[in-house]
Scaffold this motif. Structure first.
Motif, PDB file in Angstrom:
ATOM      1  N   LEU A 212       1.668  59.818 -30.817  1.00  0.00           N
ATOM      2  CA  LEU A 212       0.712  60.405 -31.762  1.00  0.00           C
ATOM      3  C   LEU A 212      -0.051  59.292 -32.488  1.00  0.00           C
ATOM      4  N   PHE A 213       0.710  58.260 -32.957  1.00  0.00           N
ATOM      5  CA  PHE A 213       0.054  57.139 -33.657  1.00  0.00           C
ATOM      6  C   PHE A 213      -0.938  56.453 -32.730  1.00  0.00           C
ATOM      7  N   PHE A 214      -0.473  56.212 -31.506  1.00  0.00           N
ATOM      8  CA  PHE A 214      -1.264  55.479 -30.512  1.00  0.00           C
ATOM      9  C   PHE A 214      -2.576  56.207 -30.229  1.00  0.00           C
ATOM     10  N   VAL A 215      -2.448  57.501 -29.906  1.00  0.00           N
ATOM     11  CA  VAL A 215      -3.625  58.280 -29.531  1.00  0.00           C
ATOM     12  C   VAL A 215      -4.553  58.458 -30.732  1.00  0.00           C
ATOM     13  N   THR A 216      -3.966  58.687 -31.902  1.00  0.00           N
ATOM     14  CA  THR A 216      -4.793  58.917 -33.080  1.00  0.00           C
ATOM     15  C   THR A 216      -5.573  57.654 -33.440  1.00  0.00           C
TER      16      THR A 216
END
Lengths: 472, 318
Positions: free
Chosen positions: A92-96
């Motif tokens: 989630l962190f990566f994609v966001t």
């Protein structure tokens, strides 16, 4: 002081999103269809599994086993769940950081179910103006029938959502029969009711308020944005020109005419505002309510196509790109998240792939710590715990090494047949013969627990203390 | 993210302020709560009221409001063995009782107990599942009934209560013998020889007995003791046997092994001390101090059977 005008509580401002066609709508519909096929049908998929339930995906809480296709997860492997959650969080962190609120716009169940509910609403009550008219109109026959039909269909979807969720925890065909005949356990009814109620309320009534008021992810995802993150944005310069936006009118028909007058490309049709499921105006800039669903892009593109003007007045871009700077994707933050994500995934895969078909632990019984035998030898007792993690029988052998002269006595259970998924505790006695004047023997003994038949695995070695009096 | 001030400028009135200005230009935004949130709050208040009524809640004087909730579970009357369902007030204790009588684990326990009841001792010992059950249940039974004397792990107290974890059994370590010990109890007895033997004879016998387990070296004194032990003067061999290995049928101790149940010989450093502690018991005998009570009538047959197997596995097969 004008305190009487201050509102402490606010009624929800109704939103009537207009439907839109376009590539992002198609993408969203595709993802939605795929997600629903998986969610609603997966509990019904069977899987050949001897000596165990035949449901492909089953989270058997009372039996303490998770069955996921060919993988059976035991209680002691539940830390894999932590691994999965960590991977999801980092993903989630990566994609966001990279692409903004992709989760919110395309994958979140709140978005998916709200979308489905809006489709039902649209199908029964018609397009935005019709719905607005119906909403403002009196409670006549038409309103009662249409509202009733909408709510009825919503409730059906909610109910089936609830049943499907419950079906992941018990055998699906049995559950449906039991639910209908009133013989299902209390927990099944409660879970189904709870999921039905929350689906109906959240997707039917609360909708964007869930994202705005309740969802923690929605808020903290904003904190991961930087100037390179993909955002959905209105190109203010092109849309507003020097004199602002203006509707199509006399002398403002073509792009050339408009540019000559300093008017931007935005014809102020309001389509982007009408399609927005959270009811914001993207032209006001990036707002925390925006779930990046990209429907306004589809709306604006449709208008631009119609005008035969280039697309992209509203588009995926980044703050840097908007300000004419380069968008850098390969940043320490992104790389860092990527590395952690890869490492966590690799670690979890390694752990799952190298799992042992059985477990064995040895614990010393410390009361009494040791026993002196009639010949002067010393005995220690141990509890051996075995667990067959397979859904097939296996036989396990237990022996000891590393302690001179020691013998193992397990009342003939040194070799034991384990039934599928059996767990058992055995008693093991280790004794050493008397030693003239001195300590009996070493102070450690190693139990070797081997799979003899039914499974192939490295033997489990457990080194445990062996106590003996200082002298005898 | 968007600048709220800018927002407000673009759409006047979009974000309300409280209308009060401090220090000239300091204003406070008013973001009203959603109305449904207020209803949720009222809902929780209503919930708490229902909660007070259903569950035990407020203290009232020396008592408290008992609540209207109930828990039902079956109770077995210990005297009449009648099973009947009873209703109790809701509290965590009755929940636990309901859990204990009706939970799935208890059903498994009952099934296992029936299996153990039906099986013979040889079958139980060979069955890993039954032995697991016996160890689990037996630990509790032993803790409740036996541990007061024999210790939590069955290790006993030298000179007072026998160690059950070693492989020496005063009254026999076979399953039937242990069962008999439990059912009818035991009374250890050894006559006093203080009057029959002279002090030097006592000394000689003690020295001889110590040679049996290599605690003393053979010699003249031991030879004299041997004569007393095996002769009519002492007559020790009547009970302890010609080989000194004891006779389990009457609880006579094996004197040739390393285990001392009454006289704590291994704890003494010198030969004199070892003889002294031994002589105390030869002189005074053992009477009315080594009593194992009978458990028939105090424990039911199932519990005695479970305990027999449990005690048997503590010391190891014999």
């Amino acid at each position: 002081m004008s305190e009487d005008t201050v509102q402490l509580y606010q009624k929800r401002i109704p939103i009537y999103p207009r439907s839109v066609k376009g590539r992002f709508r198609n993408l969203k519909t595709g993802i939605m269809a795929l997600a629903y096929v998986v969610y609603f049908l997966l509990p019904w998929l069977r899987w050949d599994r001897p000596n165990a339930p035949d449901q492909a995906v089953l989270y058997d809480l009372p039996g303490r086993h998770f069955y996921i296709f060919g993988l059976t997860i035991q209680v002691q492997d539940i830390f894999w769940l932590a691994g999965v959650l960590i991977i999801f969080a980092i993903l989630l962190f990566f994609v966001t950081g990279l692409a903004g609120r992709v989760w919110c716009g395309y994958f979140c169940f709140q978005t998916l179910w709200t979308d489905l509910y809006m489709m039902i609403e649209h199908w029964v009550q018609g397009e935005r103006p019709a719905r607005m008219r119906l909403d403002k109109g009196p409670w006549n026959r038409e309103k009662i029938v249409k509202r009733g039909a909408t709510y009825g269909l919503w409730l059906l979807v909610a109910l089936w959502t609830g049943v499907s969720f419950t079906a992941y925890w018990v055998d699906a065909p049995t559950l449906v029969v039991e639910l209908l005949t009133g013989r299902a356990p209390y927990a099944a009814y409660f879970t189904t009711f709870f999921l039905t109620a929350t689906t109906f309320v959240m997707a039917g009534l609360a909708r964007e308020q869930v994202c705005v008021y309740m969802c923690p992810y929605a808020r903290f995802q904003s904190a991961m944005f930087d100037h390179d993150t993909l955002i959905i944005s209105y190109e203010q310069q092109r849309g507003e020109g020097t004199k602002g936006r203006a509707k199509l009118g006399k002398g403002l028909k073509t792009r050339e005419e408009r540019q000559a007058q300093g008017v931007g490309d935005c014809i102020d049709c309001g389509y982007c505002v009408q399609v927005c499921p959270v009811g914001i105006d993207i032209r006001n800039g990036l707002q925390y309510q925006c779930i990046s669903c990209a429907l306004c892009i589809d709306a604006c593109d449709a208008i631009m196509d119609n005008q035969k003007w280039p697309r992209g007045l509203i588009r995926y871009t980044s703050e840097n790109a908007l300000n004419g700077r380069k968008t850098t994707l390969l940043k320490p933050k992104t790389v860092g998240y990527g590395v952690i994500l890869t490492a966590a995934t690799a670690l979890l895969m390694w752990s799952v792939l190298t799992r042992s078909p059985y477990t064995g632990t040895v614990e010393q019984i410390r009361q009494p710590l040791y026993t002196q035998l009639s010949d002067g030898g010393i005995r220690n007792t141990y509890e051996v715990k075995l667990n067959n993690k397979l859904t097939a029988p296996m036989s396990v052998g237990i022996r000891i090494e590393g302690l001179a002269g020691a013998t193992l006595d397990m009342d003939g259970m040194e070799r034991i047949e384990l039934t599928p998924q059996e767990r058992i505790k055995l008693l093991a006695r280790v004794q050493v013969p008397p030693v003239e004047g001195g300590k009996a023997a070493g102070d450690k003994v190693t139990f070797v627990i081997e799979a003899l038949a039914g499974a192939t695995a490295e033997p489990i070695r457990r080194e445990v203390p062996f106590y003996a009096p200082a002298s005898n | 993210m968007s600048d709220p001030k800018q927002n407000a400028q673009q759409k006047p009135g979009a974000v309300q302020t409280t209308g009060h200005a401090w220090d000239g230009d300091l204003q406070e935004y008013s973001n009203p709560l959603p109305r449904w949130w207020l209803w949720c709050f009222y809902g929780t208040v209503l919930f708490s009221v229902l909660y007070w009524i259903y569950y035990p809640s407020w203290p009232v004087g020396e008592s408290w409001l008992k609540g209207v909730g109930t828990v039902n579970y079956t109770v077995t009357d210990k005297k009449t063995n009648q099973v009947q369902e009873q209703e109790y007030r809701w509290n965590t204790r009755s929940l636990l009782a309901a859990d204990l009588t009706e939970a799935a684990n208890n059903e498994q326990r009952k099934a296992m107990l029936a299996k153990v009841k039906a099986a013979g001792y040889d079958q139980i010992v060979k069955d890993p599942k039954m032995m697991e059950f016996v160890r689990s249940v037996g630990k509790g039974l032993f803790g409740d009934n036996c541990a007061a004397c024999h210790g939590r792990g069955g290790q006993g107290v030298v000179g007072m209560y026998p160690n059950l974890t070693d492989n020496d059994w005063l009254w026999g370590g076979g399953m039937d013998r242990i069962h008999e010990t439990l059912v009818q109890g035991r009374k250890g007895f050894m006559p006093a020889f203080g009057a029959a033997l002279k002090p030097e004879q006592l000394d000689d016998v003690a020295e001889y007995v110590l040679t049996l387990s290599n605690e003393a070296k053979p010699g003249e004194a031991a030879d004299r003791g041997k004569e007393i032990f095996h002769g009519p003067v002492g007559g020790c061999y009547y009970c302890h046997g010609a080989d000194g290995k004891g006779i389990p049928s009457q609880g006579a101790a094996n004197l040739t092994d390393k285990i001392w149940a009454i006289a704590d010989v291994p704890a003494q450093k010198t030969l004199q001390d070892k003889k002294a502690v031994l002589k105390t018991f030869i002189t005074n005998g053992v009477n009315n101090t080594r009593i194992m009570p009978a458990w028939k009538g105090r424990l039911n047959d199932d519990d005695i059977k479970l305990l027999a197997v449990y005690v048997h596995q503590l010391g190891g097969a014999q």
